[in-house]
Design an enzyme around this catalytic site. Sequence first.
Site, PDB file in Angstrom:
ATOM      1  N   ARG A  50       0.794  -1.268   0.024  1.00 52.20           N
ATOM      2  CA  ARG A  50      -0.059  -0.182  -0.135  1.00 52.20           C
ATOM      3  C   ARG A  50       0.806   1.255   0.105  1.00 52.20           C
ATOM      4  O   ARG A  50       0.621   2.242  -0.638  1.00 52.20           O
ATOM      5  CB  ARG A  50      -0.629  -0.136   1.301  1.00 52.20           C
ATOM      6  CG  ARG A  50      -1.920   1.107   0.994  1.00 52.20           C
ATOM      7  CD  ARG A  50      -3.113   0.900   2.113  1.00 52.20           C
ATOM      8  NE  ARG A  50      -2.601   1.008   3.528  1.00 52.20           N
ATOM      9  CZ  ARG A  50      -3.241   1.044   4.912  1.00 52.20           C
ATOM     10  NH1 ARG A  50      -4.614   0.541   4.598  1.00 52.20           N
ATOM     11  NH2 ARG A  50      -2.829   1.046   5.647  1.00 52.20           N
ATOM     12  N   LYS A 149      -2.651   7.184   1.209  1.00 55.19           N
ATOM     13  CA  LYS A 149      -2.464   7.573   2.634  1.00 55.19           C
ATOM     14  C   LYS A 149      -1.277   8.265   2.596  1.00 55.19           C
ATOM     15  O   LYS A 149      -0.212   8.184   2.975  1.00 55.19           O
ATOM     16  CB  LYS A 149      -2.146   6.058   3.310  1.00 55.19           C
ATOM     17  CG  LYS A 149      -2.268   6.000   4.868  1.00 55.19           C
ATOM     18  CD  LYS A 149      -2.168   4.514   5.458  1.00 55.19           C
ATOM     19  CE  LYS A 149      -2.058   4.843   6.789  1.00 55.19           C
ATOM     20  NZ  LYS A 149      -2.866   5.411   7.553  1.00 55.19           N
ATOM     21  N   GLU A 182     -16.177   6.422   5.740  1.00 52.49           N
ATOM     22  CA  GLU A 182     -15.272   5.660   6.743  1.00 52.49           C
ATOM     23  C   GLU A 182     -15.121   6.632   7.910  1.00 52.49           C
ATOM     24  O   GLU A 182     -15.874   7.873   7.925  1.00 52.49           O
ATOM     25  CB  GLU A 182     -13.918   5.321   6.403  1.00 52.49           C
ATOM     26  CG  GLU A 182     -13.122   6.545   5.737  1.00 52.49           C
ATOM     27  CD  GLU A 182     -11.859   6.148   5.525  1.00 52.49           C
ATOM     28  OE1 GLU A 182     -11.298   5.125   5.756  1.00 52.49           O
ATOM     29  OE2 GLU A 182     -11.059   6.894   4.773  1.00 52.49           O
TER      30      GLU A 182
HETATM   31  N1  PMP Z   1      -9.095   4.846   7.044  1.00 51.64           N
HETATM   32  C1  PMP Z   1      -8.271   5.685   7.412  1.00 51.64           C
HETATM   33  C2  PMP Z   1      -8.229   7.158   6.922  1.00 51.64           C
HETATM   34  C3  PMP Z   1      -7.042   5.482   8.242  1.00 51.64           C
HETATM   35  O1  PMP Z   1      -6.112   6.284   8.192  1.00 51.64           O
HETATM   36  C4  PMP Z   1      -6.808   4.106   8.286  1.00 51.64           C
HETATM   37  C5  PMP Z   1      -5.521   3.821   8.890  1.00 51.64           C
HETATM   38  N2  PMP Z   1      -5.271   4.296  10.289  1.00 51.64           N
HETATM   39  C6  PMP Z   1      -7.905   3.086   8.040  1.00 51.64           C
HETATM   40  C7  PMP Z   1      -8.855   3.585   7.436  1.00 51.64           C
HETATM   41  C8  PMP Z   1      -7.747   1.708   8.416  1.00 51.64           C
HETATM   42  O2  PMP Z   1      -6.669   1.007   7.755  1.00 51.64           O
HETATM   43  P1  PMP Z   1      -5.639   0.023   8.257  1.00 51.64           P
HETATM   44  O3  PMP Z   1      -6.905  -0.886   8.808  1.00 51.64           O
HETATM   45  O4  PMP Z   1      -4.916  -0.338   7.061  1.00 51.64           O
HETATM   46  O5  PMP Z   1      -5.019   0.693   9.288  1.00 51.64           O
END
Ligand code: PMP
Length: 288
Positions: A50, A149, A182
């Site tokens: 990622r 990200k 989200e």
């Molecule tokens: N959404 C956002 C905006 C995030 O920054 C994150 C990670 N902190 C997630 C979802 C969750 O992703 P992951 O399970 O890969 O940590």
Amino acid sequence: MKIFIDGKLYGERDAKISVFDHGLLYGDGVFEGIRAYHGRVFKLKEHIERLFYSAKAILLEIPMTAEQVSAAVLETCRANKIRDGYIRLVVTRGVGTLGLNPKSCGRPSVIIIVGKIQLYPQELYEHGMAIATVPTARNLHSAVNPAIKSLNYLNNILAKIEANNAGVEEAVMLNAEGFVAECTGDNLFIVKKGQLLTPPLSAGALYGITRQTVIELALESGVKVSETNLTRYDLFTADECFLTGTGAEIMPVIKIDARVIGAGKPGPLTRRLVEDYHAFTKTTGEPI
Ligand code: PMP
């Protein structure tokens, strides 16, 4: 604490980057948040993948291969004698001039910080959390795509401030169409009639690695999972709700915009998935 910067480990006091780094000046860079459990780095390959996708999307060339970044993460964990902890992997655009043109930046910097993280009080994991929808909408795909990200988290930070101002710990972010995207640092799931529902990535969510793990665990145990657009109404009328993220892990949600969710306590499927998730973290990961 030893911090990795561009191939070298530094003590905390000496771990510094330039004020001319565009990561600082413009939020120009990408990052990952990763966890180590029981002496293994959880889903390291997925996080590195990622990171490289995020970098590609912003035309940032990471000056190391994926294998080298993986090895550096493990080396930094070993140098800090970490068995359980949180790893922040950052790639900045590098040192440039005061103009925003990334062409002025020489070489991107790779930074690895290993530490601990506790995003929410333990009590909330046991009793569940209240969350609220906020005015700040999730970034459009046509703007800074939410799948990237990037180091520019202001979209999420504004939503977090708004949630805190509303007296809750976390925000539900809607997209420009009003569908649930989200939360500020977590993906969102609901349970409805025994089925697991979560917004599709096209609704404006990050490709969450915990999200994917939870989907796989649910499917393995025979639970139907559907990635579908959700409205606030769907949240209010859910039987259960929870959030997923590397930092947050799995957080039960018991109230959304003052509506009590289900029985007002962490639901049975949520609790089962929490158990399955923690059991899974014990058996998988890249050995440190
Ligand atoms: N959404 C956002 C905006 C995030 O920054 C994150 C990670 N902190 C997630 C979802 C969750 O992703 P992951 O399970 O890969 O940590």
